[in-house]
Scaffold this motif. Structure first.
Motif, PDB file in Angstrom:
ATOM      1  N   GLY A  61       0.832  -1.207   0.000  1.00  0.00           N
ATOM      2  CA  GLY A  61       0.000   0.000   0.000  1.00  0.00           C
ATOM      3  C   GLY A  61       0.853   1.238   0.000  1.00  0.00           C
ATOM      4  N   GLU A  62       2.059   1.128   0.615  1.00  0.00           N
ATOM      5  CA  GLU A  62       2.944   2.293   0.654  1.00  0.00           C
ATOM      6  C   GLU A  62       3.600   2.462  -0.726  1.00  0.00           C
ATOM      7  N   VAL A  63       3.548   3.674  -1.293  1.00  0.00           N
ATOM      8  CA  VAL A  63       4.228   3.922  -2.575  1.00  0.00           C
ATOM      9  C   VAL A  63       5.356   4.920  -2.332  1.00  0.00           C
ATOM     10  N   LEU A  64       6.598   4.508  -2.605  1.00  0.00           N
ATOM     11  CA  LEU A  64       7.747   5.396  -2.393  1.00  0.00           C
ATOM     12  C   LEU A  64       8.091   6.088  -3.712  1.00  0.00           C
ATOM     13  N   ASP A  65       8.803   7.239  -3.641  1.00  0.00           N
ATOM     14  CA  ASP A  65       9.266   7.830  -4.913  1.00  0.00           C
ATOM     15  C   ASP A  65      10.712   7.429  -5.184  1.00  0.00           C
ATOM     16  N   ARG A  66      11.387   6.888  -4.133  1.00  0.00           N
ATOM     17  CA  ARG A  66      12.722   6.308  -4.357  1.00  0.00           C
ATOM     18  C   ARG A  66      13.097   5.519  -3.119  1.00  0.00           C
ATOM     19  N   PHE A  67      14.198   4.731  -3.214  1.00  0.00           N
ATOM     20  CA  PHE A  67      14.644   3.960  -2.049  1.00  0.00           C
ATOM     21  C   PHE A  67      15.754   4.726  -1.328  1.00  0.00           C
ATOM     22  N   ALA A 128      16.860  -4.305   4.135  1.00  0.00           N
ATOM     23  CA  ALA A 128      17.648  -3.675   3.077  1.00  0.00           C
ATOM     24  C   ALA A 128      18.246  -4.715   2.144  1.00  0.00           C
ATOM     25  N   THR A 129      18.527  -4.281   0.912  1.00  0.00           N
ATOM     26  CA  THR A 129      19.234  -5.152  -0.028  1.00  0.00           C
ATOM     27  C   THR A 129      20.708  -5.172   0.386  1.00  0.00           C
ATOM     28  N   ARG A 130      21.474  -6.134  -0.160  1.00  0.00           N
ATOM     29  CA  ARG A 130      22.891  -6.209   0.188  1.00  0.00           C
ATOM     30  C   ARG A 130      23.635  -5.021  -0.407  1.00  0.00           C
ATOM     31  N   GLY A 131      23.205  -4.614  -1.629  1.00  0.00           N
ATOM     32  CA  GLY A 131      23.897  -3.494  -2.294  1.00  0.00           C
ATOM     33  C   GLY A 131      25.337  -3.897  -2.583  1.00  0.00           C
ATOM     34  N   ASP A 132      26.279  -3.040  -2.233  1.00  0.00           N
ATOM     35  CA  ASP A 132      27.702  -3.354  -2.489  1.00  0.00           C
ATOM     36  C   ASP A 132      28.322  -4.055  -1.283  1.00  0.00           C
ATOM     37  N   GLY A 133      27.456  -4.459  -0.331  1.00  0.00           N
ATOM     38  CA  GLY A 133      27.953  -5.160   0.857  1.00  0.00           C
ATOM     39  C   GLY A 133      28.053  -4.241   2.055  1.00  0.00           C
ATOM     40  N   THR A 134      28.224  -2.923   1.776  1.00  0.00           N
ATOM     41  CA  THR A 134      28.336  -1.961   2.883  1.00  0.00           C
ATOM     42  C   THR A 134      27.098  -1.066   2.921  1.00  0.00           C
ATOM     43  N   ILE A 135      26.669  -0.627   1.723  1.00  0.00           N
ATOM     44  CA  ILE A 135      25.496   0.247   1.604  1.00  0.00           C
ATOM     45  C   ILE A 135      24.444  -0.466   0.747  1.00  0.00           C
ATOM     46  N   GLY A 136      23.231  -0.593   1.288  1.00  0.00           N
ATOM     47  CA  GLY A 136      22.155  -1.211   0.512  1.00  0.00           C
ATOM     48  C   GLY A 136      21.004  -0.229   0.356  1.00  0.00           C
ATOM     49  N   GLU A 137      19.871  -0.735  -0.140  1.00  0.00           N
ATOM     50  CA  GLU A 137      18.685   0.114  -0.305  1.00  0.00           C
ATOM     51  C   GLU A 137      17.613  -0.317   0.682  1.00  0.00           C
ATOM     52  N   ASP A 138      16.920   0.663   1.270  1.00  0.00           N
ATOM     53  CA  ASP A 138      15.857   0.357   2.233  1.00  0.00           C
ATOM     54  C   ASP A 138      14.616  -0.140   1.485  1.00  0.00           C
ATOM     55  N   ILE A 139      14.317  -1.425   1.604  1.00  0.00           N
ATOM     56  CA  ILE A 139      13.126  -1.996   0.946  1.00  0.00           C
ATOM     57  C   ILE A 139      12.184  -2.583   2.004  1.00  0.00           C
ATOM     58  N   THR A 140      12.148  -1.927   3.169  1.00  0.00           N
ATOM     59  CA  THR A 140      11.349  -2.419   4.299  1.00  0.00           C
ATOM     60  C   THR A 140       9.897  -2.700   3.907  1.00  0.00           C
ATOM     61  N   SER A 141       9.256  -1.743   3.227  1.00  0.00           N
ATOM     62  CA  SER A 141       7.815  -1.943   2.956  1.00  0.00           C
ATOM     63  C   SER A 141       7.602  -3.140   2.028  1.00  0.00           C
ATOM     64  N   ASN A 142       8.535  -3.384   1.106  1.00  0.00           N
ATOM     65  CA  ASN A 142       8.388  -4.569   0.243  1.00  0.00           C
ATOM     66  C   ASN A 142       8.644  -5.856   1.015  1.00  0.00           C
ATOM     67  N   LEU A 143       9.623  -5.828   1.911  1.00  0.00           N
ATOM     68  CA  LEU A 143       9.936  -7.052   2.675  1.00  0.00           C
ATOM     69  C   LEU A 143       8.797  -7.388   3.642  1.00  0.00           C
ATOM     70  N   ARG A 144       8.068  -6.330   4.117  1.00  0.00           N
ATOM     71  CA  ARG A 144       6.929  -6.613   5.001  1.00  0.00           C
ATOM     72  C   ARG A 144       5.854  -7.457   4.290  1.00  0.00           C
ATOM     73  N   THR A 145       5.837  -7.377   2.944  1.00  0.00           N
ATOM     74  CA  THR A 145       4.790  -8.125   2.218  1.00  0.00           C
ATOM     75  C   THR A 145       5.164  -9.599   2.077  1.00  0.00           C
ATOM     76  N   ILE A 146       6.417  -9.976   2.398  1.00  0.00           N
ATOM     77  CA  ILE A 146       6.812 -11.390   2.318  1.00  0.00           C
ATOM     78  C   ILE A 146       6.272 -12.082   3.569  1.00  0.00           C
ATOM     79  N   LYS A 147       5.309 -13.013   3.371  1.00  0.00           N
ATOM     80  CA  LYS A 147       4.599 -13.584   4.525  1.00  0.00           C
ATOM     81  C   LYS A 147       5.496 -14.443   5.421  1.00  0.00           C
ATOM     82  N   ALA A 148       6.660 -14.884   4.876  1.00  0.00           N
ATOM     83  CA  ALA A 148       7.571 -15.679   5.717  1.00  0.00           C
ATOM     84  C   ALA A 148       8.446 -14.778   6.584  1.00  0.00           C
TER      85      ALA A 148
END
Ligand code: 0OW
Length: 320
Positions: A61-67, A128-148
């Motif tokens: 339901g949350e729509v972001l304009d960027r991560f 967050a995604t792994r990204g380059d291993g040090t800096i990733g992207e915040d994808i919290t709202s998408n990960l909340r939709t994973i029922k596991a």
């Protein structure tokens, strides 16, 4: 009314756990959907009782304009590769020459997207995604939709869990069939489909992709009193996470090779893609003795399967 909403939230979170983590649902989907829509209605009427841990967040339901960018507390490392038995024996020799006798944990190498899940006082607060291993992207709202992904833990603990988000093969086939029917470009493989789904700015779209996740490590192991990787995985189970049950604790590189050979020929039986096997020294103190290179641990190696050749259509012609 608050009591009714709270108990519905807990009940539906438990149903999610039974269905998506234990793979053992105790109620039919229709019953789950009915209860979920009842809760969505109640939270509409009483938004003050809607929390980030409510199962209604699973529909997105949350729509972001960027991560946003996220700095990982501890780096998310990559793995050195082994391509054959000789490489595996060389890895084993390096380990034994350095620290003597060891046990290994063999884990299927899930071919998805590496992510980290941060919990504070037992509540999922950031992913967050792994990204380059040090800096990733915040994808919290998408990960909340994973029922596991547990929205709350059974204990009020604070740590970061790492794992691989993935799209089951069946979901990948259904998604591409739907895309084909709409004349859209298809995803090349489940890994790209999972990555593409988790990079959606509208979490409603991520929610429709039926993603799942296997967790394989915790970044603050002292927190959970584990002394081996095998124990850490069992504790992740106890805390309500989904881990991969095909893991095996072995005492020799010969048994590692047996495990690798078995899954080289049986990977097609799995409902998710794997691109190899991860072999880890089991004892955590021994892992620290072995340490790290610039980007990957000296106590682990990824055996990579040879890339699968594409079977051409010619077979069908000859057989018809
Ligand atoms: N893909 C996997 O199934 C997997 C696994 N089962 N276990 C680990 O252990 C980490 C811990 C320290 C270094 C690697 N990593 C995995 O995947 C990683 C994510 C990024 C690079 C590897 O693919």
């Amino acid at each position: 009314m608050e009591e009714k909403i709270r108990s519905l939230q807990e009940r539906l979170n438990r149903y999610n756990y039974e269905y998506h983590v234990l793979d053992a649902p105790t109620i039919p989907d229709s019953e789950y959907d009915k209860l979920l829509h009842e809760l969505i209605e109640l939270e509409e009427q009483h938004p003050e009782f809607r929390t980030a841990s409510s199962p209604t967040v699973r529909v997105g339901g949350e729509v972001l304009d960027r991560f946003e960018k996220v700095a990982h507390d501890t780096p998310m490392l990559s793995l050195g590769n082994a391509f054959n038995e000789e490489d595996l024996r060389a890895f084993d020799k390096r380990v034994r020459d350095s620290v003597g006798d060891v046990e290994y944990v063999c884990e299927l190498k899930i071919d998805g997207l590496a992510v980290s899940l941060k919990y504070v006082d037992g509540v999922f607060v950031q992913g967050a995604t792994r990204g380059d291993g040090t800096i990733g992207e915040d994808i919290t709202s998408n990960l909340r939709t994973i029922k596991a992904v547990p929205l709350t833990l059974k204990e009020p603990m604070s740590f970061e869990a790492r794992g691989e988000a993935y799209m089951p093969k069946r979901s990948f086939q259904r998604l591409n069939e739907a895309k084909e029917a709409r004349g859209e470009a298809l995803f090349q493989n489940p890994r790209n489909a999972a990555a593409g789904s988790l990079r959606q700015l509208d979490s409603k779209l991520a929610a429709e992709r039926n993603l799942s996740i296997f967790l394989y490590s915790v970044n603050d192991l002292a927190q959970i009193e584990a002394t081996t990787q095998a124990e850490a995985l069992d504790i992740l189970d106890d805390l309500g996470f989904k881990t991969n049950k095909e893991r095996r604790l072995v005492a020799s590189i010969d048994e590692v090779i047996e495990y690798v050979e078995y899954w080289t020929t049986h990977r097609a039986d799995l409902d998710y893609d794997i691109d190899g096997i991860v072999i880890k020294v089991n004892d955590l103190e021994t892992q620290e003795q072995l340490g790290y290179t610039v980007k990957s641990p000296r106590w682990a190696v990824a055996f990579k399967f040879p890339a699968e050749e594409v079977v051409t259509e010619v077979l069908d012609i000859e057989l018809t």
